[in-house]
Design a protein around this motif. Structure first.
Motif, short mmCIF file in Angstrom:
data_model
loop_
_atom_site.label_atom_id
_atom_site.label_comp_id
_atom_site.label_asym_id
_atom_site.label_seq_id
_atom_site.Cartn_x
_atom_site.Cartn_y
_atom_site.Cartn_z
N THR A 1 0.78 -1.27 0.29
CA THR A 1 0.06 -0.17 0.35
C THR A 1 0.95 0.98 -0.18
OG1 THR A 1 0.08 0.15 2.52
CG2 THR A 1 -1.86 -1.25 1.52
N GLY A 2 0.38 2.14 -0.43
CA GLY A 2 1.18 3.47 -0.87
C GLY A 2 0.74 4.57 -1.37
N ASP A 3 1.36 5.54 -1.01
CA ASP A 3 0.74 7.04 -2.62
C ASP A 3 1.76 6.82 -3.09
OD1 ASP A 3 0.61 9.02 -3.58
OD2 ASP A 3 1.11 10.48 -1.88
N LEU A 4 1.92 5.72 -4.12
CA LEU A 4 3.63 6.31 -5.51
C LEU A 4 3.04 6.66 -6.27
CD1 LEU A 4 2.99 2.97 -4.24
CD2 LEU A 4 3.05 1.88 -6.31
N ASN A 5 1.40 7.76 -6.40
CA ASN A 5 2.04 9.03 -6.74
C ASN A 5 2.62 9.25 -8.56
OD1 ASN A 5 1.47 11.76 -5.77
ND2 ASN A 5 3.73 11.09 -4.37
N ILE A 6 1.08 7.13 -8.99
CA ILE A 6 1.98 6.92 -10.50
C ILE A 6 0.21 7.01 -11.20
CG2 ILE A 6 1.86 5.56 -11.77
CD1 ILE A 6 3.85 4.61 -10.37
N HIS A 7 0.19 8.04 -11.50
CA HIS A 7 -1.86 8.06 -12.48
C HIS A 7 -2.41 7.41 -13.14
CE1 HIS A 7 -1.41 13.37 -12.35
NE2 HIS A 7 -1.17 12.28 -11.81
N VAL A 8 -2.62 5.67 -12.56
CA VAL A 8 -3.02 4.89 -12.89
C VAL A 8 -4.32 4.99 -13.83
CG1 VAL A 8 -1.13 3.71 -11.16
CG2 VAL A 8 -4.14 4.12 -10.60
N ASP A 9 -4.67 5.92 -13.09
CA ASP A 9 -6.66 5.83 -13.67
C ASP A 9 -6.34 6.20 -15.28
OD1 ASP A 9 -6.66 9.47 -13.51
OD2 ASP A 9 -5.35 8.40 -11.93
N GLN B 1 -7.39 16.20 -7.17
CA GLN B 1 -7.79 16.84 -8.55
C GLN B 1 -8.47 15.50 -9.32
OE1 GLN B 1 -6.89 19.83 -9.40
NE2 GLN B 1 -6.13 20.02 -6.94
N GLY B 2 -8.78 14.25 -8.38
CA GLY B 2 -9.46 13.48 -9.51
C GLY B 2 -8.65 12.31 -9.70
N HIS B 3 -7.42 12.26 -9.23
CA HIS B 3 -6.63 10.65 -9.81
C HIS B 3 -6.27 9.99 -9.07
CE1 HIS B 3 -5.34 13.70 -13.04
NE2 HIS B 3 -4.89 14.70 -12.29
N THR B 4 -6.13 8.96 -9.18
CA THR B 4 -5.75 7.41 -8.49
C THR B 4 -4.66 7.02 -8.22
OG1 THR B 4 -7.95 6.57 -9.43
CG2 THR B 4 -6.20 5.42 -8.17
N LEU B 5 -3.59 7.59 -6.93
CA LEU B 5 -3.02 8.10 -6.95
C LEU B 5 -2.08 7.13 -6.17
CD1 LEU B 5 -1.87 11.82 -6.80
CD2 LEU B 5 -1.82 10.05 -8.52
#
Length: 843
Positions: A47-55, A85-89
């Motif tokens: 788990t965690g905040d990967l700061n990658i826009h997987v969406d 901002q609406g992203h899956t991070l």
């Protein structure tokens, strides 16, 4: 940050944070981390905040992350936005555990939302019990059997059937005395057979005796004696366990199937036979289903024969004066060598276990010679050797076990039948090779030929065609149950006219195919016997060779059509090169396909049009035009196909193949990691070579000229295997470890395979079609380069041409020292080449 959740099974919990700024090193480091943890733990949560826009499906980093997760068998569970901002991070990634009720809530604590999820408990499976019937054979059984069998009278029957019956009675009477069948009820759990040795039983008794003594007296001296006994027991257990696995691995070092079965039993609870399958009635259902399936295919073929035009009668190209009239009689030495060559697979039809058979063969070799020579001289195969025991095998574990169509038949023949067939196989193969009857482009089940050599030929031609600006069309033909629908009458006619078998040899093969039968066996239940009126015997030694001979006319048809082709048993591939606007050649290909379809129908082979695949190679714009025209002719081209176990894409990047290798290798590496404490490092290394190195090496000759970035993914697998084997930490450099193991890097393993194939081909140990690709350099006048054993480098203009095997191999070969190329022994060449590469890689 990481921690372990302990319970029935351990779950590793990782918390990962990736800074929002771009970092090219993150994916490499993350992949290396996964290569370590995925081999150590079955149950994993990240788990965690990967700061990658997987969406964002177009985000390159997201694509790379999903490709990485697919490689290691990971699943990502968060689907909605986790940022203002609406992203899956913020992600929840798992392996081996059930994640449910994923809930994303904005608690106004930051610009990121909170992610909640439920983790279901991982529980172990309670043990069940099975009844085993087997002969318990120890180190004394062989000597007792050989002593007793020497007292039995010599065989005196006249016919081969009576000889075999008399032999079986003698062997049965002896084995029932020295190792009778016993029934035992045992738990169906992971076995620890190393505990059951006599030494371990004695050590365990001594330890229990010392423990009871200490508990009754409570004296310090008895406690010390108990500790000494316990230490001896543990040391003995450790040595016995290592010895047990060492023996298994040593016996099956070249048998990956057996090694995989051993590891699977240690790491996975054994599959239990469904209770509803354990009955004679169910066995009969399977037997009837398997029979009706083949008869249905042949019935469809008969219907299609009426719709196809008759082809011109093809004439064999062999010299009619070359015939094989009789077999050569065998001697005891030949029989012993033949028996040792065979895999010791045992079925319910065998009188004694095959492993035991191989240990006592010297005591029964005289009887074997008498039976085999009688079979050859009379042209008769014993009836008891023409019966097959068929076991239904579920195609995939996830399929419904109650549906008969989800099973495939696995045929087993008596070990004695395989001995006779192996002798026939050796003599027939020698005749076929000497008289050049084999199809040049048939690579299946032939010495010096393999799936890799067949693919190298095809891909080499395609790359050279692409380099010259042409487009290549490759068609992969698929046959339905090809081995099972072979017509016996046509096969016998082909053996006589196309191969040249006559006399006692022809009579023997006629007897071999006639009156064959099979029954289905599940547990202790069997079906009624059903006749096998068609097909070459599955699980036999001669079956694949007979099928190759059955397919001989197909090569002549393809040559007459002027279409390039390669075959491996029933896998046939057609290909040709053309200019994008040259529709005439596509018509030639379509006409050839129609002729192939007609020939197969006449020979009771069913071409499966739904599974026949087409792929186009070349410049993207050019191949699009060709693909569109092919589609108008009902041939829909794909961007990727699987050819002889290798995933091939239209751009020949082999990215999907590399990804598949990586995924499979890490699965096996995880299993090896789970049992590494059970065996010595040298035995672990054998497992690594059997499961990991073999996959890195399979068809790696096709990877010539691909980018180093792609090779790096395979190198990551090798690095992970070295870390598991040597228990090296992730923070330590891997290069010294690879050097200590004497492992060549993946890129040099590819070059080693290429140069070894060149050496074999130029010295007559490779396929003829590979030798034709490698042209020796012969200058028109006297030059110093005459004695350097050079190969002509084809002239190419693009990276596709440079990556062609013939071009790449010539460049690598010409750079080798002259004294290495002139080595006369293949084993010496291999050792010298490895030494040269090793010094290049690490010195």
């Amino acid at each position: 940050m990481s921690f372990l959740l302990k319970g029935d099974s351990r779950v590793l919990f990782l918390v990962v944070y990736r800074p929002p700024k771009y970092s090219g090193e993150f994916m490499d480091e993350f992949a290396e981390l996964l290569s370590v943890v995925c081999t150590e733990y079955n149950f994993l949560i990240i788990t965690g905040d990967l700061n990658i826009h997987v969406d964002n499906n177009m985000d390159n980093t997201a694509k790379e992350l999903y490709a990485l997760m697919d490689t290691f068998g990971l699943t990502q569970h968060v689907t909605g936005p986790t940022h203002t901002q609406g992203h899956t991070l913020d992600l929840v990634i798992s392996k081996g555990v059930d994640i449910s009720a994923v809930d994303v809530r904005d608690l106004a604590l930051s610009d990121h939302f909170c992610v909640f999820f439920d983790l279901e408990t991982v529980t172990s499976v309670p043990p069940s019990y099975v009844c085993l019937k087997k002969r318990y054979i120890n180190e004394n059984t062989s000597a007792q059997f050989m002593e007793a069998i020497a007292m039995t009278p010599t065989l005196s029957a006249e016919t081969v059937d009576d000889l075999l019956d008399e032999y079986n009675r003698n062997v049965c009477n002896v084995i029932d005395v020295v190792a009778p069948i016993k029934t035992k009820r045992k738990p169906n759990t992971q076995k620890t057979p190393w505990r059951r040795t006599e030494i371990m039983q004695n050590l365990k008794s001594d330890c229990r005796r010392a423990e009871r003594k200490w508990r009754s007296t409570k004296l310090q001296i008895h406690l010390e004696l108990y500790k000494i006994s316990l230490r001896k027991f543990n040391d003995g257990l450790f040595k016995a366990r290592q010895q047990y696995f060492s023996e298994i691995i040593a016996k099956n070092v070249n048998n990956s199937r057996t090694l995989f079965s051993v590891i699977e039993k240690l790491t996975t609870p054994p599959d239990q036979i469904a209770p509803e399958l354990l009955s004679a009635g169910k066995c009969n259902e399977f037997a009837v289903y398997f029979n009706e399936k083949i008869q249905s295919i042949r019935s469809n073929i008969r219907t299609n024969q009426q719709n196809h035009k008759k082809l011109e009668q093809l004439q064999p190209l062999r010299d009619e004066s070359t015939t094989m009239l009789e077999f050569i009689t065998v001697n005891p030495k030949t029989i012993e060598e033949t028996v040792q060559q065979l895999n010791p697979s045992t079925c319910c039809l065998d009188t004694i276990p095959s492993n035991f058979f191989k240990t006592v063969v010297k005591s029964i070799v005289t009887d074997l010679c008498q039976i085999i020579n009688c079979s050859f001289q009379s042209g008769t195969v014993p009836k008891s050797l023409k019966v097959a025991a068929v076991k239904p095998l579920l195609k995939k574990r996830t399929l419904d076990a109650s549906i008969l169509a989800n099973y495939r038949p696995i045929s087993n023949l008596p070990f004695m039948a395989k001995i006779i067939e192996k002798v026939v196989f050796n003599q027939l193969s020698q005749f076929l090779t000497f008289n050049k009857i084999f199809d040049k482009f048939q690579s299946g089940f032939r010495s010096h030929h393999s799936t890799e050599t067949a693919l190298i030929k095809v891909i080499n031609d395609i790359r050279l065609n692409t380099d010259s600006g042409k487009v290549s069309v490759l068609i992969l033909l698929d046959l339905s149950a090809a081995f099972d629908t072979v017509d016996h009458t046509i096969l016998l006619h082909r053996l006589q006219t196309w191969v040249g078998l006559n006399g006692k040899v022809m009579q023997w093969f006629k007897s071999y195919l006639e009156e064959r039968s099979y029954f289905v066996s599940i547990g202790n239940f069997e079906s009624d016997r059903l006749p096998m009126s068609c097909g070459v015997p599955q699980g036999s030694v001669l079956g694949p060779l007979l099928f190759n001979l059955y397919m001989l006319p197909l090569g002549q048809i393809l040559q007459n059509c002027k279409v390039d082709y390669q075959s491996y048993a029933d896998d046939t591939q057609l290909y040709l090169s053309l200019n994008p606007d040259d529709h005439g050649l596509i018509e030639v290909l379509c006409d050839c396909l129609e002729k192939v379809n007609c020939w197969m129908s006449e020979n009771f082979l069913q071409l499966n049009h739904d599974k026949t695949e087409v792929i186009v190679f070349g410049n993207k714009e050019k191949r699009t035009a060709v693909s569109n025209y092919l589609e108008s002719r009902s041939l829909k081209a794909k961007d990727q196909v699987k050819n002889l176990g290798v995933l091939i894409d239209s751009d020949l990047t082999f990215s999907s193949q590399i990804k598949s290798i990586t995924k499979t290798a890490f699965y096996h590496l995880k299993n090896i990691s789970r049992v590494k404490g059970l065996m010595a490092q040298k035995d672990q290394e054998k497992l690594v070579h059997a499961f990991i190195s073999s996959r890195l090496d399979y068809c790696n000759g096709l990877l010539t000229g691909i980018p180093q970035k792609s090779i790096k993914q395979l190198q990551l697998v090798q690095n992970a295997a070295a870390r598991v084997l040597t228990r090296t930490k992730r923070s330590e450099h891997i290069t010294p470890v690879l050097k200590s193991l004497h492992w060549l890097p993946v890129s040099l393993r590819i070059d080693f395979k290429v140069l070894l194939l060149v050496y074999k081909s130029v010295n007559g140990f490779g396929p003829e079609y590979i030798s034709d690709m490698l042209v020796r350099y012969e200058p028109s006048r006297s030059l110093r380069s005459m004695d350097t054993d050079q190969i002509v480098e084809p002239r190419v203009h693009s990276k596709h041409g440079d990556a062609a095997f013939s071009c790449y191999a010539a460049k690598k070969w010409n750079k080798l020292p002259v004294e290495l190329k002139s080595t006369s022994n293949v084993n010496i060449f291999k050792s010298k080449l490895k030494a040269l590469f090793f010094s290049t890689a690490y010195d």
